[in-house]
Design a protein around this motif. Structure first.
Motif, PDB file in Angstrom:
ATOM      1  N   PRO A 195      -5.451   6.909   7.104  1.00 58.90           N
ATOM      2  CA  PRO A 195      -4.736   6.104   8.097  1.00 58.90           C
ATOM      3  C   PRO A 195      -4.549   4.667   7.623  1.00 58.90           C
ATOM      4  O   PRO A 195      -5.514   3.978   7.295  1.00 58.90           O
ATOM      5  N   THR A 196      -3.310   4.246   7.542  1.00 59.52           N
ATOM      6  CA  THR A 196      -2.984   2.875   7.160  1.00 59.52           C
ATOM      7  C   THR A 196      -1.798   2.405   7.993  1.00 59.52           C
ATOM      8  O   THR A 196      -1.045   3.213   8.523  1.00 59.52           O
ATOM      9  N   ALA A 197      -1.649   1.113   8.085  1.00 56.35           N
ATOM     10  CA  ALA A 197      -0.486   0.547   8.760  1.00 56.35           C
ATOM     11  C   ALA A 197       0.702   0.566   7.802  1.00 56.35           C
ATOM     12  O   ALA A 197       0.546   0.375   6.589  1.00 56.35           O
ATOM     13  N   ARG A 198       1.875   0.830   8.342  1.00 56.07           N
ATOM     14  CA  ARG A 198       3.100   0.802   7.535  1.00 56.07           C
ATOM     15  C   ARG A 198       3.430  -0.651   7.199  1.00 56.07           C
ATOM     16  O   ARG A 198       3.399  -1.524   8.064  1.00 56.07           O
ATOM     17  N   VAL A 199       3.737  -0.928   5.946  1.00 54.97           N
ATOM     18  CA  VAL A 199       4.132  -2.268   5.523  1.00 54.97           C
ATOM     19  C   VAL A 199       5.634  -2.391   5.751  1.00 54.97           C
ATOM     20  O   VAL A 199       6.428  -1.653   5.169  1.00 54.97           O
ATOM     21  N   VAL A 200       6.026  -3.322   6.622  1.00 53.30           N
ATOM     22  CA  VAL A 200       7.437  -3.508   6.966  1.00 53.30           C
ATOM     23  C   VAL A 200       8.106  -4.451   5.981  1.00 53.30           C
ATOM     24  O   VAL A 200       9.236  -4.225   5.562  1.00 53.30           O
ATOM     25  N   ALA A 201       7.411  -5.519   5.588  1.00 54.19           N
ATOM     26  CA  ALA A 201       7.995  -6.502   4.689  1.00 54.19           C
ATOM     27  C   ALA A 201       6.906  -7.314   4.003  1.00 54.19           C
ATOM     28  O   ALA A 201       5.824  -7.495   4.548  1.00 54.19           O
ATOM     29  N   VAL A 202       7.213  -7.777   2.810  1.00 52.46           N
ATOM     30  CA  VAL A 202       6.359  -8.702   2.058  1.00 52.46           C
ATOM     31  C   VAL A 202       7.284  -9.810   1.563  1.00 52.46           C
ATOM     32  O   VAL A 202       8.351  -9.530   1.036  1.00 52.46           O
ATOM     33  N   GLY A 203       6.886 -11.050   1.774  1.00 48.33           N
ATOM     34  CA  GLY A 203       7.735 -12.144   1.327  1.00 48.33           C
ATOM     35  C   GLY A 203       7.066 -13.478   1.549  1.00 48.33           C
ATOM     36  O   GLY A 203       5.842 -13.555   1.755  1.00 48.33           O
ATOM     37  N   SER A 204       7.861 -14.538   1.540  1.00 54.89           N
ATOM     38  CA  SER A 204       7.329 -15.872   1.805  1.00 54.89           C
ATOM     39  C   SER A 204       8.394 -16.708   2.494  1.00 54.89           C
ATOM     40  O   SER A 204       9.595 -16.496   2.316  1.00 54.89           O
TER      41      SER A 204
END
Length: 92
Positions: A77-86
């Motif tokens: 079980p993990t959370a879905r990664v929606v976005a990575v950025g800055s």
């Protein structure tokens, strides 16, 4: 409580960043406790619940974490990664 690794961030700034990223109103923004190197906030956009983690400029750490999450089997079980950025001096 902020420390050198997790500096304080104004929740209003977080809300503005998220509204820009989602192009929608952010509701129920609240800080989450814990974490050694990032600040976390829970919020809702368009009926969906999210958590954003913010840290000072180390986006590579979040990108690596997202890569590892994608490699985990579906049974983990993990959370879905929606976005990575800055943006605005923070990595998310």
């Amino acid at each position: 409580m902020a420390n050198q690794l997790t500096p304080a961030i104004d929740p209003r700034s977080v809300a503005l960043l998220l509204e820009t990223l989602f192009d929608a109103e952010v509701r129920g923004l609240r800080p989450l406790v814990g974490g050694q190197v990032s600040r976390a906030f829970a919020f809702e956009v368009s009926g969906s619940d999210y958590v954003v983690r913010l840290m000072r400029p180390a986006a590579v750490a979040f990108a690596k974490e997202a890569s590892v999450v994608r490699l985990l089997p579906a049974a983990v079980p993990t959370a879905r990664v929606v976005a990575v950025g800055s943006a605005t001096g923070w990595c998310y």
